[in-house]
Design an enzyme around this catalytic site. Structure first.
Site, short mmCIF file in Angstrom:
data_model
loop_
_atom_site.label_atom_id
_atom_site.label_comp_id
_atom_site.label_asym_id
_atom_site.label_seq_id
_atom_site.Cartn_x
_atom_site.Cartn_y
_atom_site.Cartn_z
N TYR A 264 -6.72 -65.18 -125.95
CA TYR A 264 -5.76 -66.00 -125.67
C TYR A 264 -5.63 -66.98 -126.93
O TYR A 264 -4.84 -67.06 -127.57
CB TYR A 264 -5.38 -66.60 -124.38
CG TYR A 264 -4.41 -67.64 -124.23
CD1 TYR A 264 -3.05 -67.18 -124.39
CD2 TYR A 264 -4.48 -68.89 -124.20
CE1 TYR A 264 -2.03 -68.06 -124.33
CE2 TYR A 264 -3.56 -70.06 -123.98
CZ TYR A 264 -2.18 -69.39 -124.03
OH TYR A 264 -1.13 -70.20 -124.01
O1 UGB Z 1 -3.31 -75.49 -121.91
C1 UGB Z 1 -3.07 -74.32 -122.23
O2 UGB Z 1 -2.85 -73.93 -123.33
C2 UGB Z 1 -3.37 -73.30 -121.14
O3 UGB Z 1 -3.12 -73.90 -119.89
C3 UGB Z 1 -3.39 -72.94 -119.00
O4 UGB Z 1 -4.90 -72.69 -118.99
P1 UGB Z 1 -5.81 -73.35 -118.11
O5 UGB Z 1 -5.95 -74.76 -118.49
O6 UGB Z 1 -6.98 -72.79 -118.15
O7 UGB Z 1 -5.07 -73.42 -116.71
P2 UGB Z 1 -5.43 -72.58 -115.47
O8 UGB Z 1 -5.41 -71.30 -115.66
O9 UGB Z 1 -4.27 -73.18 -114.19
O10 UGB Z 1 -6.69 -73.53 -114.81
C4 UGB Z 1 -6.82 -74.64 -114.41
C5 UGB Z 1 -8.09 -75.43 -114.11
O11 UGB Z 1 -8.59 -74.50 -112.98
C6 UGB Z 1 -9.94 -73.81 -113.08
N1 UGB Z 1 -9.87 -72.77 -112.08
C7 UGB Z 1 -9.06 -71.70 -112.42
C8 UGB Z 1 -9.15 -70.55 -111.78
C9 UGB Z 1 -9.83 -70.51 -110.71
O12 UGB Z 1 -10.02 -69.62 -109.93
N2 UGB Z 1 -10.72 -71.59 -110.34
C10 UGB Z 1 -10.78 -72.71 -111.05
O13 UGB Z 1 -11.60 -73.63 -110.96
C11 UGB Z 1 -9.95 -73.49 -114.53
O14 UGB Z 1 -11.40 -73.59 -114.89
C12 UGB Z 1 -9.36 -74.82 -115.18
O15 UGB Z 1 -9.99 -75.62 -115.44
C13 UGB Z 1 -2.32 -71.77 -119.20
O16 UGB Z 1 -2.69 -70.92 -117.99
C14 UGB Z 1 -2.55 -71.07 -120.31
O17 UGB Z 1 -1.72 -70.07 -120.54
C15 UGB Z 1 -2.59 -72.15 -121.49
O18 UGB Z 1 -0.98 -72.39 -121.87
#
Ligand code: UGB
Length: 477
Positions: A264
């Site tokens: 991504y």
């Molecule tokens: O800023 C971005 O550019 C991206 O932001 C977002 O990604 P992320 O910041 O990764 O958000 P998100 O998936 O909600 O995980 C949040 C936290 O929960 C943790 N996480 C996640 C899943 C889980 O089962 N457990 C967990 O602890 C995980 O490790 C993380 O620390 C958008 O989805 C992406 O499209 C893009 O826009």
């Protein structure tokens, strides 16, 4: 800013007011000329028609571009377009359709913009389109309503936009003919390009969808924009994920972005480089906004805060990642950014975007090329996100804490927004607790109206009791 979408009704109510969309096929068949033909000629014609049809059928079935594998689809599932949702009725064209497009894009304030918002039925897209429309800009939406997540949510957002006068065209950014038509019908001043394949972890499941939407789709959009007359200025969604393995915090636009941790992120980074090419060769004004974990009402169900809420309410365990060690950070944290702050950043980026300079596909002079972080500047550990959700939902989460797998996630994000502050006047103003409260209120009203009502009554009776104790309530007199 966005709360107009915040207090919106749930799926049932939205379905009840679902407008009748009119669909027009754009295939224009050439006029037929009927001449009497001899029998031998007719039988030859019939033979060759059957041959051509068989060849066409074989080509359509075997062509890789026409038959990508659908997300989540088992290999033996029937082939269908990845871009459009199974319920997609994507079709366009015709005089009435053009009238609708023009009406939606009509500017209603002096010196207002006419903006094409791609991904308008998406989370950020619907809020941004609504905000632009509210202040009198002309707004036309474009969305393919794909089934990466619940299409009913996307249709619900589009229905709300329709109510405020924004038409969302059901179509794909990969459809060059459609894009050319849209730029032909409307002289857009700006494009807010938010259509993308989002989600960090899903890239392990369906990598090609990222290449199609975030690379090929972006190129398709830029091709259409550079040929448009006038050329629009383009503001588009990049991502905080481009910082990848960068460990210099807070992340500044000057930091390294050449070590992505997920496909991504790599496609978003590729998008930034591709944008530079179109700025350099064709004089397109281009602004990339690096969004930091955007959340809020009408959010994306694939994001942690959203599915944690769903699972906590259902009593299902949630998986909370903790640091896999080896890094200097010990807590997995995100710079969660509330949707209204992101919308303000998008609008400011549109307002300050200088013009594209090209015309007729040729560059006439240098055009702006900008990149900004849009974050909250205040990282919060994911464990604290869960604490807040427990408090707001009044339900204890069943936590399963595991070491963060190597799934594309990075341990920590933190935005330095001083550039956006200086040049866009961007000042995020919603902390996670305040923003989550608004999200939870929307979530309950949308999915569990009976629970929302109960919480409201509970809050009301608590309020009365506390006012009574203070002796300040009018009912005490
Ligand atoms: O800023 C971005 O550019 C991206 O932001 C977002 O990604 P992320 O910041 O990764 O958000 P998100 O998936 O909600 O995980 C949040 C936290 O929960 C943790 N996480 C996640 C899943 C889980 O089962 N457990 C967990 O602890 C995980 O490790 C993380 O620390 C958008 O989805 C992406 O499209 C893009 O826009």
């Amino acid at each position: 800013m966005a709360p107009q979408l915040t207090g919106a009704p749930g799926p049932a109510a939205v379905a009840a007011v679902k407008p009748q969309f009119h669909h027009y096929h754009h295939h224009r068949l050439p006029p037929r000329h009927h001449h009497p033909a001899p029998a031998s000629l007719l039988s030859k014609l019939a033979f060759w028609s059957v041959c051509s049809l068989s060849l066409l059928l074989a080509f359509l079935l075997l062509s890789p571009s026409s038959a990508p594998v659908a997300p989540h689809a088992a290999p033996e599932s029937p082939r269908r377009s990845l871009h459009a949702s199974p319920s997609s009725t994507a079709s366009w064209g015709g005089a009435a359709w053009e009238k609708k497009v023009r009406a939606s894009a009509r500017v209603r304030r002096p010196r207002g913009h006419s903006v094409l918002v791609t991904g308008a039925a998406g989370f950020v897209g619907c809020h941004a389109a609504a905000a632009l429309r509210r202040r009198g800009d002309g707004v036309l939406g474009l969305d393919n309503f794909n089934d990466y997540y619940d299409t009913a949510l996307k249709r619900g957002r589009a229905t709300l936009l329709a109510r405020s006068g924004v038409y969302v065209v059901d179509g794909d950014i990969g459809d060059a003919e459609l894009l050319a038509k849209l730029f032909d019908v409307v002289p857009f001043t700006h494009v807010l390009h938010l259509a993308a394949q989002a989600g960090v972890r899903h890239a392990l499941v369906d990598p090609m969808s990222y290449v199609r939407a975030n690379v090929a789709g972006l190129v398709g959009l830029l091709e259409a924009a550079r040929s448009a007359n006038p050329q629009p200025a383009i503001v588009w969604a990049s991502s905080s994920s481009v910082y990848g393995l960068n460990s210099h915090v807070p992340f500044s636009e000057h930091d390294r972005t050449d070590r992505p941790a997920s496909l991504y992120a790599a496609t978003k980074k590729a998008g930034e480089e591709i944008a530079h090419v179109y700025n350099h060769i064709y004089g397109l004004s281009l602004t990339a906004l690096r969004f930091f974990t955007v959340y809020g009402p009408w959010g994306r169900p694939d994001m942690a805060y959203f599915f944690f809420t769903r699972d906590i309410l259902a009593g299902r365990p949630i998986t909370v990642y903790e640091s896999a060690g080896g890094s200097h950070q010990t807590t997995i944290s995100r710079d969660f950014t509330y949707i209204d702050d992101i919308v303000k950043g998008c609008v400011a980026a549109l307002d300050t975007a200088g013009r594209s300079t090209g015309s007729g596909g040729k560059k006439r002079g240098p055009a702006p090329f900008r990149t900004y972080n849009l974050g909250n500047t205040s990282p919060v550990p994911v464990t604290q996100l869960v604490d807040l959700l427990e408090k707001l939902l009044k339900v204890k989460a069943v936590r399963k804490v595991v070491k963060m797998p190597r799934n594309g996630d990075v341990p920590y994000t933190h935005a330095n927004v001083s550039l956006a502050q200086r040049e866009l006047g961007y000042r995020p103003s919603t902390d996670l607790q305040t923003g989550l409260k608004k999200f939870v209120r929307w979530y309950l009203e949308y999915y569990h109206p009976e629970l929302a009502e109960k919480q409201k009554q509970h809050a009301g009776s608590n309020g009365k009791r506390s006012r009574g104790r203070n002796g300040s309530s009018s009912s005490a007199r």
